[in-house]
Every structure is written in structure tokens, then in C-alpha cells.
Design an enzyme around this catalytic site. Structure first.
Site, PDB file in Angstrom:
ATOM      1  N   GLU A   1      -8.351  32.347   1.773  1.00  0.00           N
ATOM      2  CA  GLU A   1      -9.166  33.574   1.749  1.00  0.00           C
ATOM      3  C   GLU A   1      -8.547  34.670   2.609  1.00  0.00           C
ATOM      4  O   GLU A   1      -8.589  35.844   2.257  1.00  0.00           O
ATOM      5  CB  GLU A   1     -10.604  33.281   2.209  1.00  0.00           C
TER       6      GLU A   1
ATOM      7  N   ASP B   1     -17.002  41.144  -1.540  1.00  0.00           N
ATOM      8  CA  ASP B   1     -15.881  42.047  -1.280  1.00  0.00           C
ATOM      9  C   ASP B   1     -15.900  43.142  -2.350  1.00  0.00           C
ATOM     10  O   ASP B   1     -16.873  43.257  -3.112  1.00  0.00           O
ATOM     11  CB  ASP B   1     -14.553  41.281  -1.259  1.00  0.00           C
TER      12      ASP B   1
ATOM     13  N   LEU C   1       3.924  39.356   3.682  1.00  0.00           N
ATOM     14  CA  LEU C   1       2.524  39.487   3.240  1.00  0.00           C
ATOM     15  C   LEU C   1       1.841  40.720   3.845  1.00  0.00           C
ATOM     16  O   LEU C   1       0.859  41.206   3.301  1.00  0.00           O
ATOM     17  CB  LEU C   1       1.695  38.257   3.644  1.00  0.00           C
TER      18      LEU C   1
ATOM     19  N   TYR D   1     -17.399  38.370   4.696  1.00  0.00           N
ATOM     20  CA  TYR D   1     -16.877  37.859   3.420  1.00  0.00           C
ATOM     21  C   TYR D   1     -16.256  36.460   3.596  1.00  0.00           C
ATOM     22  O   TYR D   1     -16.608  35.520   2.879  1.00  0.00           O
ATOM     23  CB  TYR D   1     -15.823  38.828   2.832  1.00  0.00           C
TER      24      TYR D   1
ATOM     25  N   GLN E   1      -6.440  41.769   0.288  1.00  0.00           N
ATOM     26  CA  GLN E   1      -5.472  42.840  -0.018  1.00  0.00           C
ATOM     27  C   GLN E   1      -4.153  42.342  -0.591  1.00  0.00           C
ATOM     28  O   GLN E   1      -3.149  43.036  -0.545  1.00  0.00           O
ATOM     29  CB  GLN E   1      -5.160  43.695   1.233  1.00  0.00           C
TER      30      GLN E   1
ATOM     31  N   TRP F   1      -5.651  26.397  -4.074  1.00  0.00           N
ATOM     32  CA  TRP F   1      -6.806  26.267  -3.163  1.00  0.00           C
ATOM     33  C   TRP F   1      -8.081  25.867  -3.902  1.00  0.00           C
ATOM     34  O   TRP F   1      -9.105  25.644  -3.285  1.00  0.00           O
ATOM     35  CB  TRP F   1      -7.021  27.548  -2.363  1.00  0.00           C
TER      36      TRP F   1
END
Ligand code: SF4
Length: 349
Positions: free
Chosen positions: A39, A140, A82, A122, A44, A26
């Protein structure tokens, strides 16, 4: 560090970043949609885990239109493993809003972008600064850790309103000529050097760091302990039908693992027999067989101690609304939550 050192600080930070930054997929694009996807995935989740998911997702849904039109189950399948599935549901909903209301272009102002589903302060700052070069904060937990040390900020980062203190400080120090690199450099510093156990001897901005100067880097950030997580014992029933079909139900859309299919389950309480509890909850009448699985699954706010049992329906049992039998092949085609994948894995042993 003093605000008056802004220029020297940014020179040291950005020249380190341009030399040392990791080559991540990215970072090779300025397509706002791809940056948005990355993002959301990175929340997490570790970078190494995200890379293959990101590449597969972008290949399957290369444009916002393709994601907006995709079947939700297909999108969830790309997210399988995920976790935190509300992230991808919100991403798809937000993308649909961009396609329908903004002519397929992600808005460039914080106020507008924050109106999109799934975009919080964020992600808004990350997309605006990285894709559009707008000097906006993207704060963050990692950024708060780095800034608490650089500026010796002792606000408790477990308290939501403390974030404002950090956002304001970022806006005072951000490099307006290259906010994209600035925000990514701070994130990179937090991920590789200014980690919970900081590697100060390798730090490119050590000479500006107030915590290092005072030997307080290990004590920051201040973070009060979280409340203890709830722990639940879950009894799950793999109810089979002759012919090898399994009875599943869809979880409620709003809430944990929303919309995922699972074996019927109850929260076990020692004062009630599980078969009676299932009957009370669902109307299903079963005969319980042997246990075949036992594991722990940790979510962000709750831990499940899952115990899986074989079971069969008794003859007069109703099949409640929202329940359906699946063949093994059909099971392979629907997205699976982590606990359900573990149950199926242990069922096959
Ligand atoms: Fe973090 Fe240490 Fe660098 Fe300060 S000197 S920013 S504590 S790594």
C-alpha cells in the site's frame, strides 16, 4: 444508488471482482506487513512499476524485524526510482515501532494503527480490512472518483474535509462479511473500469450508478484546480578532483530528497552570478566549466529546471562540513535521487 440496494450492489461488485481481479503479488498474501509495504508503494505509483520493487523489497526484508534492523541506506537503495522517499523512511520507522512496542504484531484497531509513523487513514483502512477483515474504509482519490459517480456526490475532492463524506458513505455500503474483497473491488473498479474516462459499458455495477443514469459520469468527481506549481532553476556543479573524485553534500534530513547526497547546487536567480551564489550559500570557491546537462524534474509541489556544469575548486577553497569526495565506485553504492541519477547519466556521456 440508494443505500437500500446495498446487498444487490455488493453481490454484483464482489462476483465481478472474484472473476476479473488482476493477479497481483500482494493479493496472494494476508501477511499484514506485506500488505502495508504494497500500500505504501502504490501511493502515487503505478501497479506495473510497483511489482518488481515489491518483490525485491519483500525478498530482501522478509520480516518486520529484518526491515527494522536494516541500514537506512540499504533500504533507500531498494526504493531508488520510486520517488517520494519519505514514504519508505516512515515505513521503516513505523515497522520499528511495531517491533519494539507491539511485539511485532501490527495493531488491529484504527486508533492504535493510526499512531504508527507513516500510517494515515487510507493505509490504516487498507491494512485493517485486507489483512484482518475489519470493516474499515480505505478512501483515496480513486475511491472518491468511484463513489462520487455511484452516489452522485458533488463534494469538491480537492478540499480535504470532503473525504469524510466519502468515508461515511463507504461505511454505509461496505460488505461486513468480506470487507477485504469489498475495498479491493472498489480499488480495482477505479483502476480498470471507473477510470477518469469511465468505461461504463463494461461496468459490473452500472445499474446502480446514479451518475450513469443521469449521464453525468464524465463530470464527476468535482475537483477544483490546484494552485500552480513553483518552478525553480537549479544550477548544479559537478566539482571534480584530480584522480576522478566528485564533491557531494548530504541534503538536510527534513525536506525534499532529505538525506540524499548530491552535487553542490543553488537556486539560480537572474540578479546574481551562480558562482557568487554558491560561495554565499556554502563557502565553496569554484571555477565554472562547461554545461553538460539540462533537464526538467517534476516533484509533486515544485518543478526543477536543472542545469549541470563542470567545475573545479580554486586552491584556497574550504570544504564545508557535511561535504565529501566520492570515487565513482562509491557513488554507485549510495542511493541516488532521480535528479542526481540524471546528472550522473549525462555526465558519463
Ligand atoms: Fe463508473 Fe460508469 Fe460504472 Fe458508474 S457506470 S461506476 S461511472 S464505470
Amino acid at each position: 444508488m440508494e443505500i437500500s440496494q446495498k446487498k444487490e450492489f455488493n453481490e454484483a461488485l464482489l462476483s465481478w471482482y472474484h472473476q476479473e481481479k488482476r493477479d497481483l503479488p500482494w493479493r496472494r498474501t494476508s501477511n499484514p506487513y506485506y500488505i502495508w509495504v504494497s500500500e505504501v508503494m502504490l501511493q502515487q505509483t503505478r501497479v506495473d512499476t510497483v511489482i518488481p520493487y515489491y518483490e525485491r523489497f519483500i525478498t530482501s526484508f522478509p520480516t518486520m524485524e529484518s526491515l527494522a534492523e536494516a541500514e537506512e541506506e540499504r533500504v533507500l537503495k531498494h526504493w531508488e526510482g520510486l520517488g517520494y522517499y519519505s514514504r519508505v523512511r516512515n515505513l521503516q520507522a513505523g515497522v520499528k515501532e511495531v517491533v519494539e512496542n507491539y511485539d511485532g504484531k501490527i495493531p488491529q484497531s484504527r486508533v492504535e494503527i493510526l499512531n504508527l509513523r507513516g500510517i494515515g487513514p487510507y493505509t490504516a483502512g487498507a491494512v485493517l480490512s485486507i489483512a484482518y477483515g475489519v470493516p474499515e474504509h480505505a478512501v483515496d482519490g480513486n475511491v472518491m472518483r468511484v463513489f462520487s459517480r455511484l452516489f452522485l456526490i458533488e463534494a469538491d475532492i480537492a478540499i480535504p474535509k470532503s473525504k469524510k463524506v466519502f468515508e461515511q458513505r463507504v461505511m454505509e455500503i461496505i460488505d461486513e462479511t468480506d470487507p477485504s474483497s469489498f475495498n479491493q473491488a472498489i480499488m480495482e473498479l477505479g483502476a480498470t473500469i471507473c477510470t477518469p474516462n469511465p468505461r461504463c459499458l463494461l461496468c459490473p455495477v452500472r445499474e446502480f450508478c446514479s451518475a450513469f443514469e443521469k449521464g453525468k459520469q464524465e463530470k464527476l468527481p468535482i475537483k477544483t484546480k490546484k494552485l500552480k506549481k513553483k518552478v525553480m532553476t537549479i544550477h548544479s556543479f559537478a566539482i571534480s578532483e584530480p584522480g576522478g573524485k566528485w564533491l557531494l553534500r548530504k541534503r538536510q534530513a527534513n525536506g525534499l530528497l532529505g538525506d540524499f547526497w548530491e552535487f553542490p547546487q543553488i537556486e539560480y536567480v537572474p540578479t546574481m552570478d551562480s558562482i557568487d551564489a554558491l560561495k554565499n550559500d556554502t563557502g565553496l570557491l569554484i571555477e565554472q566549466g562547461e554545461a553538460y546537462a539540462q533537464f526538467k524534474h517534476i516533484f509533486s509541489h515544485v518543478t526543477w529546471n536543472v542545469e549541470g556544469f563542470h567545475a573545479v575548486l580554486v586552491d584556497q577553497s574550504p570544504i564545508p562540513e557535511g561535504y565529501r569526495f566520492f570515487t565513482e565506485e562509491e557513488l554507485g553504492q549510495i542511493p541516488q535521487s532521480k535528479p542526481m541519477s540524471k546528472l550522473l547519466e549525462q555526465l558519463k556521456k
